[in-house]
Design a protein around this motif. Sequence first.
Motif, PDB file in Angstrom:
ATOM      1  N   GLU A   1      37.488  38.657  23.321  1.00 17.02           N
ATOM      2  CA  GLU A   1      37.804  39.380  22.094  1.00 17.02           C
ATOM      3  C   GLU A   1      39.113  40.139  22.310  1.00 17.02           C
ATOM      4  O   GLU A   1      39.153  41.129  23.039  1.00 17.02           O
ATOM      5  CB  GLU A   1      36.662  40.350  21.764  1.00 17.02           C
ATOM      6  N   THR A   2      40.178  39.673  21.684  1.00 12.83           N
ATOM      7  CA  THR A   2      41.512  40.224  21.971  1.00 12.83           C
ATOM      8  C   THR A   2      41.783  41.561  21.282  1.00 12.83           C
ATOM      9  O   THR A   2      42.766  42.225  21.605  1.00 12.83           O
ATOM     10  CB  THR A   2      42.613  39.227  21.553  1.00 12.83           C
ATOM     11  N   LYS A   3      40.928  41.971  20.347  1.00 16.36           N
ATOM     12  CA  LYS A   3      41.204  43.245  19.656  1.00 16.36           C
ATOM     13  C   LYS A   3      41.124  44.437  20.609  1.00 16.36           C
ATOM     14  O   LYS A   3      41.649  45.507  20.318  1.00 16.36           O
ATOM     15  CB  LYS A   3      40.250  43.441  18.481  1.00 16.36           C
ATOM     16  N   TYR A   4      40.443  44.266  21.743  1.00 18.35           N
ATOM     17  CA  TYR A   4      40.355  45.354  22.718  1.00 18.35           C
ATOM     18  C   TYR A   4      41.636  45.483  23.539  1.00 18.35           C
ATOM     19  O   TYR A   4      41.875  46.507  24.174  1.00 18.35           O
ATOM     20  CB  TYR A   4      39.195  45.126  23.689  1.00 18.35           C
ATOM     21  N   ILE A   5      42.426  44.425  23.584  1.00 17.22           N
ATOM     22  CA  ILE A   5      43.606  44.412  24.446  1.00 17.22           C
ATOM     23  C   ILE A   5      44.806  44.885  23.634  1.00 17.22           C
ATOM     24  O   ILE A   5      45.267  44.199  22.727  1.00 17.22           O
ATOM     25  CB  ILE A   5      43.858  42.993  25.007  1.00 17.22           C
ATOM     26  N   SER A   6      45.297  46.058  23.979  1.00 12.86           N
ATOM     27  CA  SER A   6      46.390  46.650  23.202  1.00 12.86           C
ATOM     28  C   SER A   6      47.559  46.977  24.118  1.00 12.86           C
ATOM     29  O   SER A   6      47.391  47.524  25.209  1.00 12.86           O
ATOM     30  CB  SER A   6      45.910  47.926  22.500  1.00 12.86           C
ATOM     31  N   GLU A   7      48.750  46.662  23.640  1.00 13.21           N
ATOM     32  CA  GLU A   7      49.970  46.960  24.406  1.00 13.21           C
ATOM     33  C   GLU A   7      50.210  48.468  24.488  1.00 13.21           C
ATOM     34  O   GLU A   7      50.933  48.941  25.355  1.00 13.21           O
ATOM     35  CB  GLU A   7      51.167  46.260  23.766  1.00 13.21           C
TER      36      GLU A   7
ATOM     37  N   PRO B   1      51.212  29.123  39.539  1.00 17.09           N
ATOM     38  CA  PRO B   1      52.618  28.920  39.886  1.00 17.09           C
ATOM     39  C   PRO B   1      52.798  28.299  41.271  1.00 17.09           C
ATOM     40  O   PRO B   1      51.996  28.531  42.180  1.00 17.09           O
ATOM     41  CB  PRO B   1      53.193  30.338  39.861  1.00 17.09           C
ATOM     42  N   GLU B   2      53.852  27.523  41.415  1.00 22.56           N
ATOM     43  CA  GLU B   2      54.188  26.938  42.717  1.00 22.56           C
ATOM     44  C   GLU B   2      54.938  27.962  43.561  1.00 22.56           C
ATOM     45  O   GLU B   2      55.441  28.953  43.058  1.00 22.56           O
ATOM     46  CB  GLU B   2      55.055  25.689  42.515  1.00 22.56           C
ATOM     47  N   GLU B   3      54.999  27.675  44.861  1.00 23.74           N
ATOM     48  CA  GLU B   3      55.797  28.516  45.758  1.00 23.74           C
ATOM     49  C   GLU B   3      57.288  28.195  45.557  1.00 23.74           C
ATOM     50  O   GLU B   3      57.627  27.054  45.239  1.00 23.74           O
ATOM     51  CB  GLU B   3      55.389  28.258  47.206  1.00 23.74           C
ATOM     52  N   PRO B   4      58.181  29.154  45.748  1.00 17.22           N
ATOM     53  CA  PRO B   4      57.880  30.543  46.089  1.00 17.22           C
ATOM     54  C   PRO B   4      57.316  31.302  44.894  1.00 17.22           C
ATOM     55  O   PRO B   4      57.760  31.086  43.758  1.00 17.22           O
ATOM     56  CB  PRO B   4      59.226  31.101  46.527  1.00 17.22           C
ATOM     57  N   MET B   5      56.365  32.176  45.146  1.00 18.82           N
ATOM     58  CA  MET B   5      55.686  32.918  44.083  1.00 18.82           C
ATOM     59  C   MET B   5      56.662  33.861  43.382  1.00 18.82           C
ATOM     60  O   MET B   5      57.283  34.714  44.021  1.00 18.82           O
ATOM     61  CB  MET B   5      54.523  33.716  44.684  1.00 18.82           C
ATOM     62  N   PRO B   6      56.824  33.746  42.052  1.00 14.07           N
ATOM     63  CA  PRO B   6      57.671  34.688  41.303  1.00 14.07           C
ATOM     64  C   PRO B   6      57.122  36.112  41.417  1.00 14.07           C
ATOM     65  O   PRO B   6      55.918  36.304  41.638  1.00 14.07           O
ATOM     66  CB  PRO B   6      57.578  34.179  39.861  1.00 14.07           C
ATOM     67  N   ILE B   7      57.994  37.097  41.267  1.00 15.16           N
ATOM     68  CA  ILE B   7      57.552  38.481  41.482  1.00 15.16           C
ATOM     69  C   ILE B   7      56.800  39.051  40.286  1.00 15.16           C
ATOM     70  O   ILE B   7      56.159  40.104  40.403  1.00 15.16           O
ATOM     71  CB  ILE B   7      58.742  39.399  41.840  1.00 15.16           C
ATOM     72  N   ASP B   8      56.821  38.391  39.126  1.00 14.85           N
ATOM     73  CA  ASP B   8      56.116  38.919  37.949  1.00 14.85           C
ATOM     74  C   ASP B   8      55.987  37.825  36.897  1.00 14.85           C
ATOM     75  O   ASP B   8      56.674  36.799  36.944  1.00 14.85           O
ATOM     76  CB  ASP B   8      56.861  40.123  37.363  1.00 14.85           C
ATOM     77  N   GLY B   9      55.082  38.061  35.934  1.00 15.24           N
ATOM     78  CA  GLY B   9      54.975  37.206  34.761  1.00 15.24           C
ATOM     79  C   GLY B   9      54.140  35.951  34.925  1.00 15.24           C
ATOM     80  O   GLY B   9      54.042  35.158  33.987  1.00 15.24           O
ATOM     81  N   THR B  10      53.524  35.723  36.084  1.00 17.06           N
ATOM     82  CA  THR B  10      52.730  34.507  36.294  1.00 17.06           C
ATOM     83  C   THR B  10      51.273  34.749  35.896  1.00 17.06           C
ATOM     84  O   THR B  10      50.857  35.872  35.610  1.00 17.06           O
ATOM     85  CB  THR B  10      52.759  34.072  37.770  1.00 17.06           C
TER      86      THR B  10
ATOM     87  N   PHE C   1      46.011  37.837  35.602  1.00 21.53           N
ATOM     88  CA  PHE C   1      44.612  38.024  35.977  1.00 21.53           C
ATOM     89  C   PHE C   1      44.343  39.399  36.576  1.00 21.53           C
ATOM     90  O   PHE C   1      43.265  39.958  36.402  1.00 21.53           O
ATOM     91  CB  PHE C   1      44.170  36.923  36.941  1.00 21.53           C
ATOM     92  N   GLU C   2      45.304  39.956  37.294  1.00 21.14           N
ATOM     93  CA  GLU C   2      45.067  41.293  37.844  1.00 21.14           C
ATOM     94  C   GLU C   2      44.940  42.323  36.733  1.00 21.14           C
ATOM     95  O   GLU C   2      44.287  43.363  36.898  1.00 21.14           O
ATOM     96  CB  GLU C   2      46.168  41.697  38.828  1.00 21.14           C
ATOM     97  N   ARG C   3      45.542  42.047  35.571  1.00 28.64           N
ATOM     98  CA  ARG C   3      45.479  42.960  34.440  1.00 28.64           C
ATOM     99  C   ARG C   3      44.315  42.662  33.503  1.00 28.64           C
ATOM    100  O   ARG C   3      43.810  43.560  32.825  1.00 28.64           O
ATOM    101  CB  ARG C   3      46.798  42.876  33.648  1.00 28.64           C
TER     102      ARG C   3
ATOM    103  N   THR D   1      54.396  45.348  32.094  1.00 32.75           N
ATOM    104  CA  THR D   1      55.692  44.771  32.501  1.00 32.75           C
ATOM    105  C   THR D   1      56.028  43.614  31.562  1.00 32.75           C
ATOM    106  O   THR D   1      56.210  43.830  30.378  1.00 32.75           O
ATOM    107  CB  THR D   1      55.675  44.342  33.991  1.00 32.75           C
ATOM    108  N   THR D   2      56.045  42.367  32.089  1.00 32.07           N
ATOM    109  CA  THR D   2      56.378  41.206  31.242  1.00 32.07           C
ATOM    110  C   THR D   2      55.138  40.371  30.913  1.00 32.07           C
ATOM    111  O   THR D   2      55.262  39.226  30.465  1.00 32.07           O
ATOM    112  CB  THR D   2      57.402  40.304  31.959  1.00 32.07           C
ATOM    113  N   CYS D   3      53.950  40.936  31.129  1.00 28.41           N
ATOM    114  CA  CYS D   3      52.722  40.114  31.128  1.00 28.41           C
ATOM    115  C   CYS D   3      51.864  40.201  29.867  1.00 28.41           C
ATOM    116  O   CYS D   3      50.847  39.512  29.786  1.00 28.41           O
ATOM    117  CB  CYS D   3      51.854  40.494  32.331  1.00 28.41           C
ATOM    118  N   TYR D   4      52.221  41.051  28.905  1.00 30.20           N
ATOM    119  CA  TYR D   4      51.312  41.270  27.779  1.00 30.20           C
ATOM    120  C   TYR D   4      51.056  39.997  26.966  1.00 30.20           C
ATOM    121  O   TYR D   4      49.903  39.627  26.720  1.00 30.20           O
ATOM    122  CB  TYR D   4      51.839  42.371  26.858  1.00 30.20           C
ATOM    123  N   ASP D   5      52.120  39.323  26.532  1.00 33.00           N
ATOM    124  CA  ASP D   5      51.953  38.129  25.691  1.00 33.00           C
ATOM    125  C   ASP D   5      51.165  37.045  26.418  1.00 33.00           C
ATOM    126  O   ASP D   5      50.297  36.378  25.825  1.00 33.00           O
ATOM    127  CB  ASP D   5      53.317  37.583  25.257  1.00 33.00           C
ATOM    128  N   GLU D   6      51.450  36.866  27.709  1.00 33.62           N
ATOM    129  CA  GLU D   6      50.738  35.849  28.481  1.00 33.62           C
ATOM    130  C   GLU D   6      49.273  36.250  28.668  1.00 33.62           C
ATOM    131  O   GLU D   6      48.378  35.387  28.714  1.00 33.62           O
ATOM    132  CB  GLU D   6      51.414  35.656  29.845  1.00 33.62           C
TER     133      GLU D   6
END
Length: 588
Positions: free
Chosen positions: A475-481, A513-522, A527-529, A459-464
């Motif tokens: 080792e970031t070479k394993y993480i591929s978009e 992130p503070e409340e209210p929790m954003p629906i994505d990108g935090t 961490f779930e990814r 979604t919007t989380c790759y760069d973060e």
Amino acid sequence: MKQKKLCAIFSISTQNGRFSDFLYYIISDLQKVFTTIIVVVPNNVSEYDCKKLKQEKCFIKENISGYDVDRWKNIISELNQNGQINELDGITILNDSFYGPFETFEKVFSYMECKNLDFWGLTVHGKMPLEIFDKKGILHFIQTYFVNFGTQLIHSKKFIEFWEKLPEFNCYNDTQEKFEYIMTNFFEKLGYKWSVYSDTRDWESIDIEKYMSFLLLAPYDMVKIKRLPIASRYAFKLPMEVIQNYNYGNQISDLIQYLIKIRYPINLIMKDLIFQQNIYELNTKLNMNYILIEKKFNISMRKNNAAIFIYLYYKDQINENIRYLKNIPRVMDVYFFTDTEEKKKEIEKFLHVYRIKCKTKVIIVCSRGREWAALLIEGKQLVLKYKYFCFLHDKKGHSFEYPTVGSSFKTLLWENVIYSRGYINRVIEYFEKNNHIGLLVPPVIKHGTYFRFYNNFWTTCYDETITWAKRLKLETKYISEVYTPISIGSVFWARSEALKDLFQYNFERKDFPEEPMPIDGTVNHVFERIIPYVAQNQGFYTAIIMTKKFAEVDWNICSNMLRKTMSASQKNKNLVFSSFEEYVRELT
């Protein structure tokens, strides 16, 4: 075999400055056959490996540049110049492109010696529709990752001339066309006899357009049926869309299970693979999707070495979530995190209502960062007390989707990790029997509005994610978009050691992130990814687990989705295909 003076020239490409353990397994087996083992490396050997190679009584040749053939040529020339070649009864050239041996090379040499050959290899390459084959009259040739040359051949002038006249190789294709393709043919025309240990010429199609590499595309069949004592490392790297043109995608996983059965130390392969590919690739090729059948009792559960951590934020879900705890073996400890005294009392009330017998503790935490902040700050020291732990949290759907989409997502997550006591017993047993597994996650969601992300859950989380990977020193070479995350939902079972990099970081509430929790990108969504990559950085794999009930439903959904997709695309009359690879190529 030791009465003969045999020399092995082993070309090794170093990885990350250190040799993988599977190489020493090969060397230890070579010692049963060879009086001399020359290890050729292109770079400086680490002090550790240099010492270990000397302990294995290997001769080390460093800084010989070029390809494998360049290194073999260099050593053969040296043996000839100093007269040592005349004292040898045989020379074997090999490289590190394979795992094994699965049966000793001593047995292989004894078998091939009875055939009275001048040179031989392990596998044969069939004729391909290449112009060079027709020009040279090449039908078959020995694949040169392992070739033995006998006494009569290595003492001939033509043997030395062949190596001396090899041209300079500018690319890998050069080494194939000007060395591997022609070597067998060259010596065969001089009258020297050859063969291979695992011959696949009887498997070949009469149509050369249907050529396939059995070594790469049928590794299990080669080992099980043709008794090949090795498996190509490249077979583990082929893209799944290529593999599925030739088989059902079962060859690698069947091979792994077979090697376990014959008691080959499978961790030698698993340890080497984990640092080479994206975790999605590895999971797919190794078929690490497991349907866990419930088991009534597991001795490991007596050890009290596992705990469950649950974050509960929504008061109206406390009742239904506590009910799940009836599924948990009473020897496990359960920790709750919530953000108010009122919710704490509600949790304790339903623990009493459902007569939960586990040892439980309810901890009040700040709501900022919700489940991940609670786990990584307040839960940090608690988690590290246990060998394994499960992490759960409550979940609601977004306002833009049907209410049932969110609730069914939560059901998918919870039921595939704590379905029953017997299911949890199987989870712990799986960890105990597979020490290369660090993380067990439920399947990725694909229903409702989540379907649009199924191909790419970044979604919007790759760069973060990359930013946090660097902070955690992964080792970031394993993480591929290119490869979608395999962990979505922040519900999982883990070997605590596998997530060590995450728990060693000194997190603060301001990181979340503070409340209210954003629906994505935090950071929570990062961490779930990222957790499979945290585990990979520690040398552990991530597997997907599911109940039999879920697998039955999911298979039906996936089959239906595929059929509907093909039905829709076939309305395009210009789309012509006969295989999945062609289908994807035509679409793109």
